[in-house]
Design an enzyme around this catalytic site. Structure first.
Site, PDB file in Angstrom:
ATOM      1  N   GLY A  12       0.791  -1.235   0.000  1.00 31.14           N
ATOM      2  CA  GLY A  12       0.000   0.000   0.000  1.00 31.14           C
ATOM      3  C   GLY A  12       0.817   1.276   0.000  1.00 31.14           C
ATOM      4  N   ASN A  14       1.493   3.043  -2.568  1.00 29.20           N
ATOM      5  CA  ASN A  14       0.758   3.984  -3.432  1.00 29.20           C
ATOM      6  C   ASN A  14      -0.460   4.557  -2.716  1.00 29.20           C
ATOM      7  OD1 ASN A  14       1.911   4.291  -6.259  1.00 29.20           O
ATOM      8  ND2 ASN A  14       2.047   2.071  -5.938  1.00 29.20           N
ATOM      9  N   ILE A  89      -8.500  -9.318 -11.004  1.00 35.64           N
ATOM     10  CA  ILE A  89      -8.996  -8.686 -12.233  1.00 35.64           C
ATOM     11  C   ILE A  89     -10.467  -8.314 -12.025  1.00 35.64           C
ATOM     12  CG2 ILE A  89      -9.438  -9.047 -14.705  1.00 35.64           C
ATOM     13  CD1 ILE A  89      -6.488  -9.248 -14.223  1.00 35.64           C
ATOM     14  N   LEU A  90     -10.815  -7.079 -12.321  1.00 36.20           N
ATOM     15  CA  LEU A  90     -12.222  -6.674 -12.240  1.00 36.20           C
ATOM     16  C   LEU A  90     -12.918  -7.057 -13.537  1.00 36.20           C
ATOM     17  CD1 LEU A  90     -12.029  -3.110 -10.618  1.00 36.20           C
ATOM     18  CD2 LEU A  90     -12.558  -5.296  -9.506  1.00 36.20           C
ATOM     19  N   ASN A 104      -5.731   2.420 -12.919  1.00 36.66           N
ATOM     20  CA  ASN A 104      -4.753   1.462 -12.394  1.00 36.66           C
ATOM     21  C   ASN A 104      -3.351   2.049 -12.567  1.00 36.66           C
ATOM     22  OD1 ASN A 104      -3.721  -1.173 -11.559  1.00 36.66           O
ATOM     23  ND2 ASN A 104      -3.117  -1.455 -13.698  1.00 36.66           N
ATOM     24  N   HIS A 106       0.496   0.888 -13.257  1.00 38.59           N
ATOM     25  CA  HIS A 106       1.288  -0.268 -13.702  1.00 38.59           C
ATOM     26  C   HIS A 106       2.763   0.144 -13.734  1.00 38.59           C
ATOM     27  CE1 HIS A 106       2.086  -4.072 -15.664  1.00 38.59           C
ATOM     28  NE2 HIS A 106       2.912  -3.404 -16.467  1.00 38.59           N
TER      29      HIS A 106
END
Ligand code: GRF
Length: 209
Positions: A12, A14, A89-90, A104, A106
């Site tokens: 966490g 971010n 994955i949503l 998101n 990446h």
């Protein structure tokens, strides 16, 4: 007030960058909840320390339907969903209900080193192995694909011959902590337009941390 939900699976850092930028006044928004697909991760502690509501939805208990449960939690309650190191994955209705409202981060310069199976240290291993001289991070919208949604912003870092994946990961992570709050700021200020799958940002030069 612009309301966000932050989805995590790990440390966490971010999430912490977002919390710090809210507390400094850089971001005018509130984190309504933090959702983790793993229990006992450090990101949950960070949220709790700041009085943020948390939900743990362990992936193994929601082999199917994790996205539906998340949708129920956030529907009508947040303006933006931020995937900050979230490994599930949503899919399904949440992608339609939150079209262009899920982002998101990446840890590479998309479209390099991304897609199914490219997460965590594997991304940096692939970057080092490839011999690229520049890597970085990307904040993008989430769509039905894996790392395929419109790119909001990217930040770059050099890749040195002496680097291993861990060294590169740390250098990229520093930039993630700048990129994610910047993207949330742009979105919260309504400065992001999507035209033909590309992002146009208004007043870009004003953004600075
Ligand atoms: C970051 O590198 C992010 O780009 C990736 O997972 C990592 C999460 O780090 N998707 P943290 O949990 O925010 O520290």
């Amino acid at each position: 007030m612009y309301r966000i939900a932050v989805l995590i699976s790990g440390s966490g850092s971010n999430l912490q960058a977002l919390i710090d930028k809210i507390e400094s006044g850089y971001l005018d928004c509130t984190i309504e909840c933090v959702i983790s697909d793993k229990k006992d991760v450090f990101g949950l502690k960070r949220a709790e320390e700041h009085g943020i509501k948390t939900f743990v939805l362990e992936r193994k208990e929601y082999v199917r339907g994790l996205s539906e449960v998340i949708y129920e939690i956030v529907r009508g309650k947040v303006d933006l969903i931020v995937l900050a190191g979230f490994l599930s994955i949503l899919d399904g209705d949440i992608l339609k209900g939150f079209r262009n409202r899920i982002i998101n981060i990446h840890p590479s310069l998309i479209p390099s080193f991304c897609g199914i199976g490219m997460y965590g240290i594997k991304v940096h291993e692939a970057a080092v192995k490839s011999g690229v001289k520049i890597s970085g991070c990307t904040v993008h919208f989430v769509d039905e694909g894996t790392d395929t949604g419109p790119i909001i912003l990217q930040k770059t870092v050099p890749v040195y011959y002496e680097d291993d994946a861990c060294a590169l990961q740390l250098r990229v992570l520093e930039q993630e902590h700048r990129a994610l709050p910047e993207a949330v700021k742009l979105l919260s200020e309504g400065r992001v337009n999507i035209l033909h799958n590309r992002v146009q940002i208004s007043g870009w030069e004003d953004i600075d941390d």
